[in-house]
Design a protein around this motif. Structure first.
Motif, PDB file in Angstrom:
ATOM      1  N   SER A  51       0.814  -1.218   0.000  1.00  0.00           N
ATOM      2  CA  SER A  51       0.000   0.000   0.000  1.00  0.00           C
ATOM      3  C   SER A  51       0.854   1.277   0.000  1.00  0.00           C
ATOM      4  N   PHE A  52       2.165   1.119   0.151  1.00  0.00           N
ATOM      5  CA  PHE A  52       3.019   2.315   0.131  1.00  0.00           C
ATOM      6  C   PHE A  52       3.439   2.662  -1.287  1.00  0.00           C
ATOM      7  N   ASN A  88       6.290  -4.778   5.081  1.00  0.00           N
ATOM      8  CA  ASN A  88       6.229  -3.600   5.937  1.00  0.00           C
ATOM      9  C   ASN A  88       6.790  -3.963   7.316  1.00  0.00           C
ATOM     10  N   ASN A 107      -2.185  -1.615  13.384  1.00  0.00           N
ATOM     11  CA  ASN A 107      -1.476  -2.148  12.225  1.00  0.00           C
ATOM     12  C   ASN A 107      -0.230  -2.960  12.551  1.00  0.00           C
ATOM     13  N   ILE A 644      -5.211  -8.622   8.384  1.00  0.00           N
ATOM     14  CA  ILE A 644      -5.803  -7.750   7.363  1.00  0.00           C
ATOM     15  C   ILE A 644      -4.768  -7.142   6.418  1.00  0.00           C
ATOM     16  N   ASN A 645      -3.595  -6.816   6.945  1.00  0.00           N
ATOM     17  CA  ASN A 645      -2.587  -6.190   6.094  1.00  0.00           C
ATOM     18  C   ASN A 645      -1.517  -7.155   5.595  1.00  0.00           C
ATOM     19  N   LYS A 650      -6.946  -6.340   1.041  1.00  0.00           N
ATOM     20  CA  LYS A 650      -7.467  -6.548   2.402  1.00  0.00           C
ATOM     21  C   LYS A 650      -8.192  -7.875   2.507  1.00  0.00           C
TER      22      LYS A 650
HETATM   23  C1  LIG Z   1      -3.830  -1.873   7.575  1.00  0.00           C
HETATM   24  O1  LIG Z   1      -5.197  -2.089   7.691  1.00  0.00           O
HETATM   25  C2  LIG Z   1      -5.892  -1.051   8.359  1.00  0.00           C
HETATM   26  C3  LIG Z   1      -7.337  -1.446   8.546  1.00  0.00           C
HETATM   27  O2  LIG Z   1      -7.925  -1.718   7.314  1.00  0.00           O
HETATM   28  C4  LIG Z   1      -5.747   0.246   7.558  1.00  0.00           C
HETATM   29  O3  LIG Z   1      -6.374   1.300   8.251  1.00  0.00           O
HETATM   30  C5  LIG Z   1      -4.270   0.557   7.412  1.00  0.00           C
HETATM   31  O4  LIG Z   1      -4.089   1.680   6.598  1.00  0.00           O
HETATM   32  C6  LIG Z   1      -3.531  -0.619   6.822  1.00  0.00           C
HETATM   33  N1  LIG Z   1      -2.120  -0.314   6.862  1.00  0.00           N
HETATM   34  C7  LIG Z   1      -1.301  -0.538   5.867  1.00  0.00           C
HETATM   35  C8  LIG Z   1       0.105  -0.146   6.097  1.00  0.00           C
HETATM   36  O5  LIG Z   1      -1.667  -1.057   4.848  1.00  0.00           O
END
Ligand SMILES: *[C@@H]1O[C@H](CO)[C@@H](O)[C@H](O)[C@H]1NC(C)=O
Ligand SMILES: *[C@@H]1O[C@H](CO)[C@@H](O)[C@H](O)[C@H]1NC(C)=O
Ligand SMILES: *[C@@H]1O[C@H](CO)[C@@H](O)[C@H](O)[C@H]1NC(C)=O
Ligand SMILES: *[C@@H]1O[C@H](CO)[C@@H](O)[C@H](O)[C@H]1NC(C)=O
Ligand SMILES: *[C@@H]1O[C@H](CO)[C@@H](O)[C@H](O)[C@H]1NC(C)=O
Ligand SMILES: *[C@@H]1O[C@H](CO)[C@@H](O)[C@H](O)[C@H]1NC(C)=O
Ligand SMILES: *[C@@H]1O[C@H](CO)[C@@H](O)[C@H](O)[C@H]1NC(C)=O
Length: 767
Positions: A51-52, A88, A107, A644-645, A650
């Protein structure tokens, strides 16, 4: 804080035992009470990094997270050690209180202290029915890159010469120095790096991917080394040394250091780099992650392998050298291919001739050729000092030839008979005897205290080990004559019946998940000849003048690269197969091993002995992707918050997984029953196979019945009309009567077509 055993300059005799036995203490963990908290290295893990937008934004997020806990950005930057890239996570120094606070941050999946992990041929490939001239898919094999995470490498070894090799494949992003005392990479060894994030100076190693231990050179040549004719250890094992995929490329990631072993922070950095560089297979012969149920995400190797799997890279790891007790297998995450060590048909033995002409056979590698005459023979007991023996003072007991227990006057020029002892790992009898002027040592294992009686150790001076019954013969002989004499001959290779699982090889069941059968498979891991740094003694004894470009080592460390090599071989034929498909191909085609010979059955050998030629053409595979593993983690009790991450997309755990639902499409089936409450006595395994063979294929199920178990397969016939078609089936097992003691019940389900045999062991364990 390190005990003497951990120093390689101690007179340690058994190279393999050294590799097996080193137990590294945790470094940097806090001692004392909480008020005086010391900072230590930790890893903070948060799952996928997808996600980064950039590495920089992830580093910023790490510094921000850390500064929230340690007080300021300045302190955070000072405490910071490393940000990883392909997942991460970061490494930093902070206190246990700060660790607890970080753990509770949103997280954060896990925060775990950086610990130090332990390091856990020629004929072995022929033994596996994998001769030099097997069919190869060189077009692809030449571009396969195997990443080895280990102690470094010897770039000048012939096993890694690049004669006839083309340039690195275009996708390759790896680098190679320049490094101190490292001649450099070439078109065979296309990448080399080292990781030492704790910044400590290791006096016995240098900051360079050069191998100062020998382990990494050995494993690398087993997986990918060139064919080298006339490789041997002082004539022993003479033949052609070769890896599974001699045309493949190799990359070394050094994380294990001569006296500091292998740290979690470095291990993660190595996985990160291997993913970045573009390796296809990772071979990792180390472990020591401890027993007992623990989080997969407080385990650096499991984390690294998980993210490698996400990128389509298969990780093959050593199962550990803590056998033969049950529940000892290491590296048991389901996304790892876990390897046990088996013995091959070649064993290294020395003849002992007695004065009366009798000839006995001892185990171990003795490279010395004696003068052809008989030498006077004396027992350790008779060679002790005149003083009364205090039998509680073990360190001075001459019967076991402990240090300073033998009288030089009595020993000089003689062969000494020493009883085996548990101290021999630290104080090898043959070194004591030779220091005292003796010319040979015969260790007798009367009490059966040597756990590893199927593996040859390398002796420092002329020596061999006899079992109890041969020992009795020699004691009787000594009693029968006034002037006993003997000669120990140079070791020869002899043929024995094989395969069998090595005594040291760690056994299942897994202490991680009750659903996954581990280890997965067995491969040769005893007395393996492979490349070695010619600058190092062949034993780790500093006074040992012997050098060799090839050395004989044992351990699941040596078994692992055999299977990693087979994974690369399969990959060269099927470049697009997933890690799970490659693993399934290797598991379901293994040659069954004997439960009579190995009483721990599948917990010793998994699906059996690896069969490289069959693995290329499995017919059906049990495939899986990342989602299966994530569902599995839900089943294991991980929560949505934790997982979740983990993947880029997700994922939430389903509220209630369906009863009896199998998240994993694992190629083996395993049921564990609690003998106390006698549950569960029923299991239904749901599996899906993908047709990788000819489009029109019909498979029929055969069941190898388990004792006391009702077992059914539905359907009994699988009719495929397309390639890559998937068909599901179920296997139901019901135990008729649960015993109240530990029991291993083995059976199997085999799918057979006109061309293929796809075998899945089914194992029920009551505990
Ligand atoms: C991890 O999951 C949470 C809940 O969905 C979200 O708020 C957060 O941004 C995520 N963090 C990353 C680093 O992806
Ligand atoms: C490099 O090798 C040379 C020759 O073996 C040795 O003298 C030197 O100390 C080594 N350098 C380092 C940094 O260990
Ligand atoms: C090893 O075998 C080769 C032939 O394969 C032979 O030429 C060589 O002399 C042998 N070396 C030893 C040390 O036995
Ligand atoms: C090794 O020792 C075990 C246990 O004492 C014994 O069962 C086994 O037969 C021995 N193996 C050999 C090769 O002597
Ligand atoms: C001891 O070793 C000898 C020689 O290898 C072998 O014939 C014998 O069976 C062994 N005895 C036991 C009890 O393992
Ligand atoms: C050898 O002799 C000693 C002392 O006489 C005795 O204790 C021992 O049992 C004898 N050993 C054998 C194998 O006969
Ligand atoms: C087995 O069941 C008993 C009783 O329900 C329980 O106390 C015990 O912890 C269970 N053992 C395992 C290994 O789950």
């Amino acid at each position: 804080m390190y005990s003497s055993r951990e120093n390689y300059d101690r007179p340690v005799l058994h190279v393999f035992l050294l590799v097996l036995q080193i137990v590294f203490t945790c470094f940097g963990l806090v001692k004392g009470d909480d008020s005086a908290q010391e900072k230590a290295f930790y890893v903070v893990y948060m799952g996928s990094s997808s996600s980064f937008e950039s590495k920089d934004s992830m580093v910023d997020a790490h510094v921000t997270l850390l500064s929230d806990v340690v007080g300021s950005v300045d302190t955070a930057k000072k405490s910071f050690v490393h940000s990883y890239n392909h997942f991460n996570a970061f490494a930093a120094r902070f206190t246990p209180d700060e660790a607890r606070e970080l753990k509770s941050s949103v997280n954060v999946i896990s925060v775990f202290p950086n610990q130090y992990r332990e390091l856990h041929t020629t004929a072995s490939w022929d033994f596996l029915g994998f001769p030099e001239n097997v069919p190869r898919n060189l077009k692809f094999e030449r571009d396969i890159v195997v990443g080895v995470i280990d102690t470094g490498i010897t770039p000048d070894s012939e096993s890694f010469s690049d004669e006839g090799f083309g340039p690195p494949p275009p996708f390759w992003k790896g680098t190679c120095g320049p490094f101190v005392n490292f001649s450099g990479c070439n078109n065979k060894l296309i990448g080399a790096r080292y990781f030492k994030l704790d910044g400590r100076n290791d006096p016995q190693d240098i900051l360079s991917p050069i191998d100062m231990v020998g382990h990494g050179t050995h494993t690398s040549s087993t997986v990918s080394g060139n064919s080298v004719i006339g490789a041997n250890l002082f004539g022993l094992g003479n033949g052609t040394a070769r890896g599974a995929v001699p045309s493949s490329k190799l990359a070394m990631y050094k994380v294990c250091w001569a006296s500091h072993s292998c740290s979690d922070m470095d291990l993660l950095a190595a996985f990160d780099a291997a993913i970045e560089d573009g390796v296809h297979v990772i071979s990792i012969s180390l472990g020591g992650f401890g027993r007992g149920p623990h989080s997969y995400f407080e385990n650096s190797l499991a984390i690294g392998a998980f993210h490698a799997m996400q990128k389509g890279i298969i990780t093959v790891a050593a199962g550990g050298n803590s056998g033969p007790s049950l529940f000892t297998v290491d590296n048991h995450a389901p996304w790892i291919l876990t390897v046990a060590a088996s013995g091959t048909s070649r064993q290294y033995r020395s003849k002992v001739k007695l004065g009366n002409g009798k000839i006995l056979s001892g185990l171990g590698i003795n490279t010395f050729t004696p003068q052809p005459k008989l030498y006077p023979l004396i027992t350790g007991e008779d060679a002790g000092f005149e003083t009364e023996i205090d039998y509680y003072d073990y360190p001075k007991d001459p019967r076991i030839c402990m240090e300073d227990s033998l009288d030089t006057k009595k020993v000089k020029g003689k062969v000494v008979l020493c009883e085996s002892s548990q101290f021999q790992m630290e104080y090898p009898a043959d070194i004591v005897v030779s220091k005292a002027g003796g010319v040979g040592t015969i260790v007798v294992d009367s009490e059966g205290v040597l756990t590893y009686n199927d593996t040859a150790a390398i002796y420092f001076s002329p020596a061999t080990t006899l079992n109890g019954s041969s020992g009795e013969v020699i004691y009787k002989y000594i009693n029968s004559t006034r002037s006993p004499a003997a000669i120990i001959y140079k070791t020869e290779a002899v043929s024995i019946s094989a395969p069998f699982v090595a005594s040291f090889s760690s056994r299942g069941p897994s202490t991680g998940s009750r659903r996954v059968l581990k280890p997965d498979i067995a491969a040769p891991g005893t007395d393996i000849l492979a490349a070695y740094p010619p600058s190092h003694p062949i034993t780790y004894f500093e006074g040992d003048p012997r050098r060799s470009k090839y050395n004989i080592l044992s351990g699941t460390s040596m078994a692992c690269p055999h299977v990693a090599g087979v994974a690369a071989y399969v990959k060269s034929f099927h470049p697009n197969w997933s890690p799970a498909a490659i693993k399934s191909a290797i598991l379901t085609t293994a040659t069954p091993m004997s439960a009579t010979l190995n009483s721990e059955a599948e917990f010793a050998y998994g699906t059996g002995q690896v069969n490289p030629l069959q693995a290329v053409d499995p017919g059906l595979v049990f495939d899986m992707d990342e989602r299966s593993y994530i569902k599995f983690l839900c089943q294991e009790g991980y929560s949505s918050d934790e997982i979740i991450n983990l993947s880029g997309t997700k994922m939430n755990c389903p509220e209630l997984p369906p009863k009896g639902y199998d998240a994993l499409n694992y190629p083996t089936m395993h049921l564990r029953i609690n003998a106390t409450d006698q549950k569960p006595q029923i299991a239904i395994f749901r599996r899906t196979v993908t047709n990788m063979g000819p489009k029109n294929s019909i498979y029929k199920a055969t069941i190898k019945k388990l004792k006391k178990v009702k077992m059914t397969v539905k359907p009994k016939k699988l009719v495929f009309t397309k390639r890559f078609q998937k068909i599901s089936f179920t296997v139901a097992v019901k135990l008729k009567k649960v015993t109240s003691h530990t029991e291993i019940i083995s059976g199997s389900v085999t799918w057979t077509s006109s061309r293929h045999t796809v075998r899945s062991p089914v194992v029920i364990f009551t505990e």
